[in-house]
Write a protein that holds these residues in place. Structure first.
Motif, PDB file in Angstrom:
ATOM      1  N   PRO A  98     226.072  34.433  32.225  1.00  0.00           N
ATOM      2  CA  PRO A  98     226.884  33.270  32.609  1.00  0.00           C
ATOM      3  C   PRO A  98     228.270  33.271  31.972  1.00  0.00           C
ATOM      4  N   LEU A  99     228.369  33.769  30.736  1.00  0.00           N
ATOM      5  CA  LEU A  99     229.672  33.817  30.080  1.00  0.00           C
ATOM      6  C   LEU A  99     230.610  34.751  30.827  1.00  0.00           C
ATOM      7  N   GLN A 100     230.112  35.932  31.203  1.00  0.00           N
ATOM      8  CA  GLN A 100     230.961  36.880  31.917  1.00  0.00           C
ATOM      9  C   GLN A 100     231.361  36.340  33.287  1.00  0.00           C
ATOM     10  N   THR A 101     230.466  35.622  33.921  1.00  0.00           N
ATOM     11  CA  THR A 101     230.808  35.012  35.204  1.00  0.00           C
ATOM     12  C   THR A 101     231.929  33.996  35.032  1.00  0.00           C
ATOM     13  N   ALA A 102     231.848  33.196  33.971  1.00  0.00           N
ATOM     14  CA  ALA A 102     232.894  32.205  33.706  1.00  0.00           C
ATOM     15  C   ALA A 102     234.221  32.884  33.374  1.00  0.00           C
ATOM     16  N   VAL A 103     234.159  33.959  32.594  1.00  0.00           N
ATOM     17  CA  VAL A 103     235.373  34.705  32.250  1.00  0.00           C
ATOM     18  C   VAL A 103     236.030  35.246  33.515  1.00  0.00           C
ATOM     19  N   TRP A 104     235.220  35.824  34.397  1.00  0.00           N
ATOM     20  CA  TRP A 104     235.774  36.373  35.636  1.00  0.00           C
ATOM     21  C   TRP A 104     236.431  35.294  36.487  1.00  0.00           C
ATOM     22  N   ARG A 105     235.779  34.153  36.614  1.00  0.00           N
ATOM     23  CA  ARG A 105     236.337  33.086  37.449  1.00  0.00           C
ATOM     24  C   ARG A 105     237.682  32.612  36.919  1.00  0.00           C
ATOM     25  N   LEU A 106     237.793  32.497  35.608  1.00  0.00           N
ATOM     26  CA  LEU A 106     239.069  32.088  35.017  1.00  0.00           C
ATOM     27  C   LEU A 106     240.121  33.176  35.192  1.00  0.00           C
ATOM     28  N   ARG A 107     239.736  34.398  34.908  1.00  0.00           N
ATOM     29  CA  ARG A 107     240.680  35.512  35.036  1.00  0.00           C
ATOM     30  C   ARG A 107     241.182  35.650  36.463  1.00  0.00           C
ATOM     31  N   ASP A 145     242.468  30.959  28.755  1.00  0.00           N
ATOM     32  CA  ASP A 145     241.181  30.259  28.746  1.00  0.00           C
ATOM     33  C   ASP A 145     240.021  31.253  28.784  1.00  0.00           C
ATOM     34  N   ALA A 146     240.178  32.304  29.575  1.00  0.00           N
ATOM     35  CA  ALA A 146     239.124  33.319  29.655  1.00  0.00           C
ATOM     36  C   ALA A 146     238.939  34.010  28.309  1.00  0.00           C
ATOM     37  N   ALA A 147     240.049  34.343  27.659  1.00  0.00           N
ATOM     38  CA  ALA A 147     239.973  34.996  26.350  1.00  0.00           C
ATOM     39  C   ALA A 147     239.339  34.075  25.317  1.00  0.00           C
ATOM     40  N   ALA A 148     239.627  32.775  25.410  1.00  0.00           N
ATOM     41  CA  ALA A 148     239.065  31.820  24.454  1.00  0.00           C
ATOM     42  C   ALA A 148     237.544  31.759  24.550  1.00  0.00           C
ATOM     43  N   LEU A 149     237.006  31.952  25.743  1.00  0.00           N
ATOM     44  CA  LEU A 149     235.552  31.936  25.905  1.00  0.00           C
ATOM     45  C   LEU A 149     234.879  33.068  25.131  1.00  0.00           C
ATOM     46  N   LEU A 150     235.627  34.148  24.909  1.00  0.00           N
ATOM     47  CA  LEU A 150     235.059  35.308  24.223  1.00  0.00           C
ATOM     48  C   LEU A 150     235.199  35.229  22.708  1.00  0.00           C
ATOM     49  N   ALA A 151     235.896  34.205  22.217  1.00  0.00           N
ATOM     50  CA  ALA A 151     236.174  34.118  20.781  1.00  0.00           C
ATOM     51  C   ALA A 151     234.900  34.005  19.949  1.00  0.00           C
ATOM     52  N   ARG A 168     232.124  35.522  20.469  1.00  0.00           N
ATOM     53  CA  ARG A 168     231.335  36.755  20.481  1.00  0.00           C
ATOM     54  C   ARG A 168     231.940  37.775  19.524  1.00  0.00           C
ATOM     55  N   ALA A 169     231.104  38.322  18.672  1.00  0.00           N
ATOM     56  CA  ALA A 169     231.560  39.297  17.686  1.00  0.00           C
ATOM     57  C   ALA A 169     231.435  40.708  18.245  1.00  0.00           C
ATOM     58  N   GLY A 170     232.111  41.638  17.586  1.00  0.00           N
ATOM     59  CA  GLY A 170     231.952  43.040  17.925  1.00  0.00           C
ATOM     60  C   GLY A 170     233.102  43.625  18.708  1.00  0.00           C
ATOM     61  N   ALA A 171     233.061  44.948  18.822  1.00  0.00           N
ATOM     62  CA  ALA A 171     234.154  45.685  19.451  1.00  0.00           C
ATOM     63  C   ALA A 171     234.282  45.382  20.934  1.00  0.00           C
ATOM     64  N   ALA A 172     233.162  45.274  21.646  1.00  0.00           N
ATOM     65  CA  ALA A 172     233.223  45.085  23.096  1.00  0.00           C
ATOM     66  C   ALA A 172     233.923  43.783  23.456  1.00  0.00           C
ATOM     67  N   ALA A 173     233.573  42.697  22.755  1.00  0.00           N
ATOM     68  CA  ALA A 173     234.203  41.411  23.035  1.00  0.00           C
ATOM     69  C   ALA A 173     235.684  41.443  22.676  1.00  0.00           C
ATOM     70  N   ALA A 174     236.020  42.095  21.564  1.00  0.00           N
ATOM     71  CA  ALA A 174     237.425  42.185  21.152  1.00  0.00           C
ATOM     72  C   ALA A 174     238.244  42.972  22.167  1.00  0.00           C
ATOM     73  N   LEU A 175     237.667  44.037  22.697  1.00  0.00           N
ATOM     74  CA  LEU A 175     238.369  44.840  23.699  1.00  0.00           C
ATOM     75  C   LEU A 175     238.562  44.061  24.996  1.00  0.00           C
ATOM     76  N   GLN A 176     237.532  43.339  25.417  1.00  0.00           N
ATOM     77  CA  GLN A 176     237.655  42.572  26.651  1.00  0.00           C
ATOM     78  C   GLN A 176     238.690  41.463  26.490  1.00  0.00           C
ATOM     79  N   ARG A 177     238.672  40.807  25.345  1.00  0.00           N
ATOM     80  CA  ARG A 177     239.654  39.752  25.087  1.00  0.00           C
ATOM     81  C   ARG A 177     241.073  40.334  25.106  1.00  0.00           C
ATOM     82  N   THR A 178     241.237  41.486  24.490  1.00  0.00           N
ATOM     83  CA  THR A 178     242.547  42.132  24.470  1.00  0.00           C
ATOM     84  C   THR A 178     243.015  42.473  25.875  1.00  0.00           C
ATOM     85  N   ALA A 179     242.109  43.014  26.687  1.00  0.00           N
ATOM     86  CA  ALA A 179     242.477  43.390  28.052  1.00  0.00           C
ATOM     87  C   ALA A 179     242.952  42.180  28.847  1.00  0.00           C
TER      88      ALA A 179
END
Length: 258
Positions: A17-26, A33-39, A41-52
């Motif tokens: 559900p989080l990824q679905t929400a991120v996609w809808r915002l993006r 707002d999409a990046a804020a949803l990932l804040a 979540r810890a780890g490299a994958a979340a940091a990379l997605q937020r950066t992108a």
């Protein structure tokens, strides 16, 4: 003007559900707002997605450079393996490319170096390789002015996106290959590629990328279809508050020959 691709549709096989929400915002241009949803979540994958997401915001809006740099440094620090480091280098290259093509600051050398580092880190069959190939095509086309090199890179990216079932990236490769075809006067090929790009973006609901796709197709269509497509692109552009910022200059019909 070329714009960025971050592969994937934002959904997963598990329908997170989080990824679905991120996609809808993006997809509606709400990158912050999409990046804020990932804040959370810890780890490299979340940091990379937020950066992108933050890097994409820079290229679409010409704003948010400091936040993107901060996110990128965090992603680089959290990288755990060559795939993570390669993905972070790919984002650094894209951020430097965006800064260069939007005339914020010339970072062309940094863009080339970062993408070269990504190429050394990512395995030939890595999921991030097609996106890297696409971005190297952007450098070749819009900075080096080497359309043949760009075409080769876009074709590699297109094949990779097909192999990895990445429809959003395919919408970008279709569009940029079509742009090169139009540049060469191959109208039928250009029209087909632009139409495929638009079809995919409409199917995905990638609203923020639909206006550029409509405007691109208009450049390859005769009247009155070209005018209709530009009018629809203008409507979406205004609906999204003038995003992408660089599209405005492409919404006017070409000057008549004299």
């Amino acid at each position: 003007m070329a714009h960025t691709a971050m592969s994937g549709t934002g959904t997963t096989a598990e329908h997170d559900p989080l990824q679905t929400a991120v996609w809808r915002l993006r997809s509606r241009g709400c990158w912050t707002d999409a990046a804020a949803l990932l804040a959370s979540r810890a780890g490299a994958a979340a940091a990379l997605q937020r950066t992108a997401l933050l890097v994409e915001r820079c290229l679409f809006t010409g704003d948010g450079w400091g936040e993107a740099e901060d996110g990128l440094r965090t992603a680089e620090a959290l990288a755990e393996d060559d795939d993570d480091r390669g993905a972070a280098a790919c984002e650094r290259g894209q951020l430097a490319y965006a800064s260069t093509v939007l005339n914020v600051r010339d970072r062309a050398d940094e863009a080339r170096t970062a993408l070269g580092r990504a190429a050394a880190l990512l395995a030939p069959n890595a999921p991030g390789r097609p996106l890297l190939d696409f971005r190297r095509g952007l450098i070749a086309e819009h900075i080096a002015d080497s359309p043949q090199s760009a075409k080769a890179a876009y074709r590699r990216a297109h094949a990779g996106a097909t192999a990895h079932s990445d429809p959003l990236l395919l919408s970008f490769t279709w569009r940029h290959l079509a742009g090169l075809a139009l540049r060469d006067g191959e109208l039928a090929e250009a029209r087909h590629g632009f139409a495929e790009s638009l079809r995919i973006r409409e199917e995905l609901g990638y609203l923020v990328g639909t206006a550029p796709a409509l405007a691109a197709l208009a450049d390859a269509e005769p009247e009155p279809e070209a005018t209709r497509l530009r009018a629809e692109a203008t409507r979406l552009f205004r609906l999204l508050g003038g995003v992408p910022s660089w599209l405005a200059q492409h919404l006017q019909p070409p000057a008549a020959a004299v």
